[in-house]
Design a protein around this motif. Sequence first.
Motif, short mmCIF file in Angstrom:
data_model
loop_
_atom_site.label_atom_id
_atom_site.label_comp_id
_atom_site.label_asym_id
_atom_site.label_seq_id
_atom_site.Cartn_x
_atom_site.Cartn_y
_atom_site.Cartn_z
N PHE A 1 46.62 -19.36 -57.93
CA PHE A 1 45.72 -19.73 -56.84
C PHE A 1 46.25 -20.94 -56.08
CE2 PHE A 1 42.15 -21.58 -54.69
CZ PHE A 1 41.34 -20.51 -54.33
N PHE A 2 46.62 -21.98 -56.82
CA PHE A 2 47.03 -23.21 -56.15
C PHE A 2 48.38 -23.06 -55.44
CE2 PHE A 2 43.78 -25.15 -58.86
CZ PHE A 2 43.18 -26.01 -57.94
N PHE A 3 49.33 -22.36 -56.06
CA PHE A 3 50.62 -22.16 -55.41
C PHE A 3 50.48 -21.33 -54.14
CE2 PHE A 3 52.96 -22.89 -59.61
CZ PHE A 3 53.40 -24.14 -59.21
N LEU A 4 49.48 -20.45 -54.12
CA LEU A 4 49.31 -19.56 -52.97
C LEU A 4 48.44 -20.18 -51.88
CD1 LEU A 4 50.24 -16.70 -52.23
CD2 LEU A 4 48.10 -15.84 -53.17
N SER A 5 47.80 -21.29 -52.15
CA SER A 5 46.78 -21.80 -51.24
C SER A 5 47.34 -22.56 -50.04
CB SER A 5 45.81 -22.72 -52.01
OG SER A 5 46.49 -23.84 -52.53
N ARG A 6 48.63 -22.80 -50.01
CA ARG A 6 49.26 -23.45 -48.86
C ARG A 6 50.35 -22.56 -48.30
NH1 ARG A 6 48.89 -29.03 -48.70
NH2 ARG A 6 49.87 -28.78 -46.64
N SER A 7 50.58 -22.64 -46.99
CA SER A 7 51.67 -21.87 -46.39
C SER A 7 52.99 -22.35 -46.97
CB SER A 7 51.66 -22.04 -44.87
OG SER A 7 51.87 -23.39 -44.51
N PRO A 8 53.97 -21.45 -47.10
CA PRO A 8 55.22 -21.82 -47.79
C PRO A 8 55.97 -22.96 -47.12
CG PRO A 8 55.41 -19.67 -46.73
CD PRO A 8 53.97 -20.04 -46.71
N GLU A 9 55.84 -23.10 -45.79
CA GLU A 9 56.57 -24.17 -45.11
C GLU A 9 55.95 -25.54 -45.31
OE1 GLU A 9 53.80 -22.32 -41.99
OE2 GLU A 9 55.13 -21.63 -43.59
N SER A 10 54.78 -25.59 -45.96
CA SER A 10 54.10 -26.86 -46.21
C SER A 10 54.42 -27.35 -47.62
CB SER A 10 52.58 -26.70 -46.08
OG SER A 10 52.23 -26.22 -44.81
N GLN A 11 54.78 -28.62 -47.75
CA GLN A 11 54.89 -29.19 -49.08
C GLN A 11 53.48 -29.30 -49.67
OE1 GLN A 11 57.28 -32.68 -49.47
NE2 GLN A 11 58.88 -31.94 -48.10
N MET A 12 53.40 -29.16 -50.98
CA MET A 12 52.07 -29.13 -51.57
C MET A 12 51.98 -30.03 -52.79
SD MET A 12 51.73 -25.59 -53.76
CE MET A 12 50.14 -26.18 -54.35
N GLU A 13 50.75 -30.47 -53.06
CA GLU A 13 50.44 -31.22 -54.27
C GLU A 13 49.57 -30.36 -55.17
OE1 GLU A 13 48.55 -34.83 -53.04
OE2 GLU A 13 50.46 -35.81 -52.53
N PHE A 14 49.93 -30.32 -56.44
CA PHE A 14 49.22 -29.52 -57.44
C PHE A 14 48.58 -30.51 -58.41
CE2 PHE A 14 49.35 -25.26 -59.68
CZ PHE A 14 48.48 -25.63 -60.70
N ASP A 15 47.26 -30.60 -58.36
CA ASP A 15 46.52 -31.54 -59.21
C ASP A 15 46.13 -30.84 -60.51
OD1 ASP A 15 44.78 -33.30 -60.45
OD2 ASP A 15 43.83 -33.93 -58.59
N LEU A 16 46.78 -31.20 -61.60
CA LEU A 16 46.53 -30.56 -62.89
C LEU A 16 45.10 -30.77 -63.36
CD1 LEU A 16 49.85 -31.55 -64.71
CD2 LEU A 16 49.31 -29.37 -63.64
N GLU A 17 44.56 -31.95 -63.13
CA GLU A 17 43.19 -32.21 -63.59
C GLU A 17 42.19 -31.36 -62.84
OE1 GLU A 17 42.43 -34.00 -66.27
OE2 GLU A 17 44.61 -34.12 -66.47
N LEU A 18 42.36 -31.22 -61.53
CA LEU A 18 41.48 -30.36 -60.75
C LEU A 18 41.59 -28.92 -61.21
CD1 LEU A 18 39.55 -29.85 -58.37
CD2 LEU A 18 41.57 -29.66 -56.89
#
Length: 556
Positions: free
Chosen positions: A406-423
């Motif tokens: 879910f989290f890896f897919l929630s941003r467009s691929p050209e955008s850098q993303m932050e994955f919050d483990l606690e969330l």
Amino acid sequence: MLLPHHIAHLVAQAVEEAQRRELLPRGPLPDIEVEHPQEPDHGDLATSLPLRLARSARMSPLAIAQRLVPLLPADPAVERAWAAAPGFINFSLRLPWLRQQVEDVLRQGDAYGRGDLGQGQRVQVEFVSVNPTGPIHVGHARGGVLGSALAAVLEAAGYQVSREYYINDAGSQIDAFRRTLYARYLQALGQDAPLPENAYQGSYMVSLAQEAVAQHGDRFLRLPEPEAINALGEIGLQKMLAQIRDDLARLRTDFDVWFSERSLYGDGEYSTALGLLREGGYLVERQGALWFTSTALGDDKDNVLLKSTGEPTYFASDIAYHYNKFTTRGFHRVIDIWGADHQGHVSRVKAAVAALGVEPQRLTIVISQLVTLKRGDEVLRLSKRTGEIITLRELLDEVGPDACRFFFLSRSPESQMEFDLELAKQQSENNPVYYVQYAYARIAGILRLALERGLDYRQGDVSLLTDPAEAALIKKMLLLPELIETMALRLEPHHLPHYAVELATAFHWFYDHCRVVSSEPGEGSITLARLKLVEACRIVLARALSLMGMTAPERM
């Protein structure tokens, strides 16, 4: 036909009639785009065609809209159409038609949302394709989720999709892996063996060497060193590939084909591809090396194919590989998903494909940007267990595959993303994964209760669904087929998580405003009607979760 296409067809008929009556000048008609307005006052759908016709018609957009509205054919789906400034035609849907779509969802079942956009065209999606010289890390995982979800979306849109992992099992990096493993093997046997230049420093190499000693003892010491390096290296490569397969399978990222780079040389495709470039005049020798003159095809520099040592570069293998994709296997379209470190290779591969006689637009290269792992406000850069890069296996152990996907897919691929483990681990509505899956579990609970009470939703009468919350839920359900087509056209599966949250929100709102299973006298009919709607919503939400590669939990 999808609803926006259907509305566009009605508008096209109105334009044709207006031209026939000489209310509008004749001329080519631009594409009729139909969208869902953000504001409810603007209706359920709208087109801005009058704005696009204003210049050629030499009329104000609003005047064009006002002329077209009376000429729109009557349609069972449309309650009302009206002109709106500065030049829109808005449409509202008829509630009886909307309610009947619940029956259509139930009729289609798990096939809901499937379309024929692709018309069976063969598409290859190649993704992850990490060198088998180390474990999968979190950056690779993002490409894995993106590729598998995109493949699912393309299949739903009517394409014949092949999912492929390209195994880079040739070249200098593989040689470095073999030599590193052999040195670690000698060290594990108590010998003083230095690591080679460009050695792989990870602790996993030590573990591989220890496994080799446990399984084979000192057998490789009795072989000539070159033979020992190759034999032991092959064992190590196969172990790394097995680990990569296992980790990706845990992420629910599966492949139809695992393609070996070595096969390009054994099958002669490398020689054939270079022969085509030579015939086209795209090869030149400089300083003892063989170059591809990619500048002749718009690239910013030429590129080496054969080093002065005679060793082919990775780019040479890439050319042969794409020759295999387009010519040998005949894919109509190829989609490569690469990591951010490959951004600079895009133009040269495009140039090579053109030099092979393939239309460059048949190749799409998607770049997946970097991932930053966080634990609250803390940015994580290294594994606490090993002091090295954080692997996919560690991430899966902590948050599980559903949250990863879910989290890896929630941003467009050209955008850098932050994955919050606690969330990702929270069991609250703040966590979108929990929020969406809880909606499905709530639906499943309602249907279990109905079954226990002997209630059969199939007897429900959808004409009784008159509450605004019911209509809003149906409208949100109907967006999935449109979304699948849009995602397939734009190669943008990152819209799926956002849609799933919106659908879950619409369901929760419906659930809060409409009591589904009622024991009150005289409410049996509305109970059955709402159960039918709940089952239809279950189908749509399950479909969205399936496209994302996520589970649909019956209980939480």
